[in-house]
Design an enzyme around this catalytic site. Structure first.
Site, short mmCIF file in Angstrom:
data_model
loop_
_atom_site.label_atom_id
_atom_site.label_comp_id
_atom_site.label_asym_id
_atom_site.label_seq_id
_atom_site.Cartn_x
_atom_site.Cartn_y
_atom_site.Cartn_z
N TYR A 120 0.82 -1.22 0.00
CA TYR A 120 0.00 0.00 0.00
C TYR A 120 0.85 1.26 0.00
O TYR A 120 0.45 2.29 -0.54
CB TYR A 120 -0.91 0.03 1.24
CG TYR A 120 -2.26 -0.60 1.06
CD1 TYR A 120 -2.37 -1.96 0.79
CD2 TYR A 120 -3.42 0.14 1.16
CE1 TYR A 120 -3.60 -2.55 0.64
CE2 TYR A 120 -4.66 -0.44 1.02
CZ TYR A 120 -4.74 -1.79 0.75
OH TYR A 120 -5.97 -2.37 0.60
N LYS A 162 2.50 -15.37 2.43
CA LYS A 162 2.71 -16.09 1.16
C LYS A 162 4.20 -16.41 1.09
O LYS A 162 4.92 -16.00 0.17
CB LYS A 162 2.23 -15.22 -0.01
CG LYS A 162 2.21 -15.90 -1.36
CD LYS A 162 1.10 -16.93 -1.53
CE LYS A 162 1.23 -17.65 -2.86
NZ LYS A 162 0.35 -18.83 -2.97
N ASP A 195 -3.65 -18.15 0.31
CA ASP A 195 -4.62 -18.80 -0.58
C ASP A 195 -5.38 -19.90 0.16
O ASP A 195 -6.60 -20.04 0.03
CB ASP A 195 -3.96 -19.31 -1.87
CG ASP A 195 -2.68 -20.11 -1.63
OD1 ASP A 195 -2.17 -20.11 -0.49
OD2 ASP A 195 -2.20 -20.74 -2.59
N ASP A 219 -6.68 -6.75 3.83
CA ASP A 219 -7.77 -6.05 3.13
C ASP A 219 -8.69 -7.07 2.47
O ASP A 219 -9.91 -7.03 2.62
CB ASP A 219 -7.18 -5.10 2.07
CG ASP A 219 -8.27 -4.42 1.26
OD1 ASP A 219 -9.21 -3.89 1.89
OD2 ASP A 219 -8.19 -4.42 0.02
N ASP A 223 -12.73 -8.60 3.94
CA ASP A 223 -14.00 -8.55 3.22
C ASP A 223 -14.61 -9.94 3.12
O ASP A 223 -15.82 -10.13 3.27
CB ASP A 223 -13.82 -8.00 1.79
CG ASP A 223 -13.96 -6.48 1.72
OD1 ASP A 223 -13.64 -5.81 2.72
OD2 ASP A 223 -14.37 -5.98 0.66
C1 IPM Z 1 -10.53 -0.87 3.67
C2 IPM Z 1 -10.69 -0.25 2.31
C3 IPM Z 1 -9.50 0.63 2.01
C4 IPM Z 1 -8.27 -0.25 2.03
C5 IPM Z 1 -9.59 1.42 0.69
C6 IPM Z 1 -10.83 2.29 0.63
C7 IPM Z 1 -8.37 2.24 0.44
O1 IPM Z 1 -10.88 -1.23 1.34
O2 IPM Z 1 -10.44 -0.12 4.67
O3 IPM Z 1 -10.49 -2.10 3.76
O4 IPM Z 1 -7.94 -0.87 1.01
O5 IPM Z 1 -7.62 -0.32 3.07
MG MG Z 2 -11.06 -3.18 2.13
#
Ligand code: IPM
Ligand code: MG
Length: 324
Positions: A120, A162, A195, A219, A223
């Site tokens: 990042y 990884k 993975d 990240d 999700d």
């Molecule tokens: C998160 C989001 C952010 C990230 C984006 C919006 C930059 O996806 O907080 O998970 O990738 O960290």
């Molecule tokens: Mg995110």
């Protein structure tokens, strides 16, 4: 955010300083994070953040200002290297999860994501026909997030990397192994490849107590883990580690597909308020009050559109306020 402020007003006497970040800030000032917003955040006891971004500002132009720069800049400037994302599917929402109830039963984990290093924040750019993003981690960066992970864990840490491919991952594995042996031998530690963890998260989510991982993997996996609860609209997060305030924000984005319709699920914001009350403002009691009001509203049948129901943002807010 408006709904979240009404919940905070119901539990305490807070003063709010509202500042722009991301897309809204770009529209108003041309910058995703202004000095004014940054100074206001530094001066606050805690920062509650709504999502940033949307198609209006989406571009592949490397020189354009992007809303995400505001969020990433804030994390970096405040030194928030530890992102804590608890994933606990509630009983009431068992039907909302895409997983079968018998696979989901007993799932209760925390994702601890390194937040200010890795790909990042490495050098990135274009070079003729090539593009590059550099991924770097130092021993010190890995040590401090590893400690945070072991301190947050109840019984077990799964360190995700990884290491079969990436040098940063091999360093990650070495440092996590050493910090564990020297300082936290009473916690169980397993190493796993990212993975295979993605697969296990949907096949056997109860295997995990705490997932400790670097920025990009965290990240993606957070999700995925969030969806176990039935909707990304349910998951809060805390970003901690600096000398100043922490940032508390939902894991989800701005959901531009439903913008302006008044149907966004406010529960991740409410639960982010609870994390802010507990970890940023030192009030476990108020945090628990908000969390239990959310639980009871869900238990009584509250479902927004993302959970397969019809409740609007205002109705969801009223339901939670009534239990508060
Ligand atoms: C998160 C989001 C952010 C990230 C984006 C919006 C930059 O996806 O907080 O998970 O990738 O960290
Ligand atoms: Mg995110």
């Amino acid at each position: 955010m408006a709904a979240a402020i009404s919940v905070l007003d119901a539990v305490g006497d807070f003063s709010f300083d509202e500042q722009l970040l991301g897309g809204a800030s770009i529209d108003a000032t041309g910058e995703a994070l202004t000095q004014e917003t940054l100074a206001a955040c530094r001066g606050a006891d805690a920062v509650l953040l709504a999502a940033v971004g949307g198609p209006k500002w989406d571009t592949t132009d490397p020189n354009a200002v992007r809303p995400e720069q505001g969020l990433l800049g804030l994390r970096k400037e405040l030194g928030l290297f530890a992102n804590i994302r608890p994933v606990r599917p509630t009983d009431a929402l068992r039907d909302a999860s895409p997983l079968r109830p018998e696979i989901l039963a007993g799932t209760d984990m925390i994702v601890v994501r390194e937040l200010t290093g890795g790909i990042y924040f490495g050098a990135k750019g274009r070079d003729g026909d090539n593009a590059y993003d550099r991924c770097e981690y130092s021993v010190a960066e890995i040590e401090r997030i590893a400690r945070r992970g072991f301190e947050t864990a109840r019984s077990k840490v799964t360190s995700v990397d990884k290491a079969n491919v990436m040098e940063t991952s091999r360093l990650w594995r070495e440092v996590v192994t050493r910090v564990h042996a020297e300082e936290y031998p009473h916690i169980e530690l397993e190493h796993a490849l990212v993975d295979s963890v993605a697969m296990a998260l949907v096949a056997a989510p109860t295997r995990f107590d705490l997932i400790l991982t670097e920025n990009l993997f965290g990240d993606i996996l957070s999700d995925l883990a969030a969806m176990l609860t039935g909707s990304l609209g349910m998951l809060p997060s805390a970003s901690l580690g600096g000398d100043g305030p922490g940032v508390f924000e939902p894991v989800h984005g701005t959901a531009p597909d439903i913008a302006g319709r008044g149907i966004a699920n406010p529960l991740a914001m409410f639960l982010s308020c609870a994390m802010m009350l507990r970890l940023g403002l030192d009030s476990d009691e108020l945090a628990t009050a908000v969390e239990s009001a959310v639980d009871r509203a869900l238990g009584a049948g509250l479902r927004t559109a993302d959970l397969g129901g019809t409740a609007t943002t205002a109705e969801a807010t009223a339901a939670v306020l009534s239990y508060l």
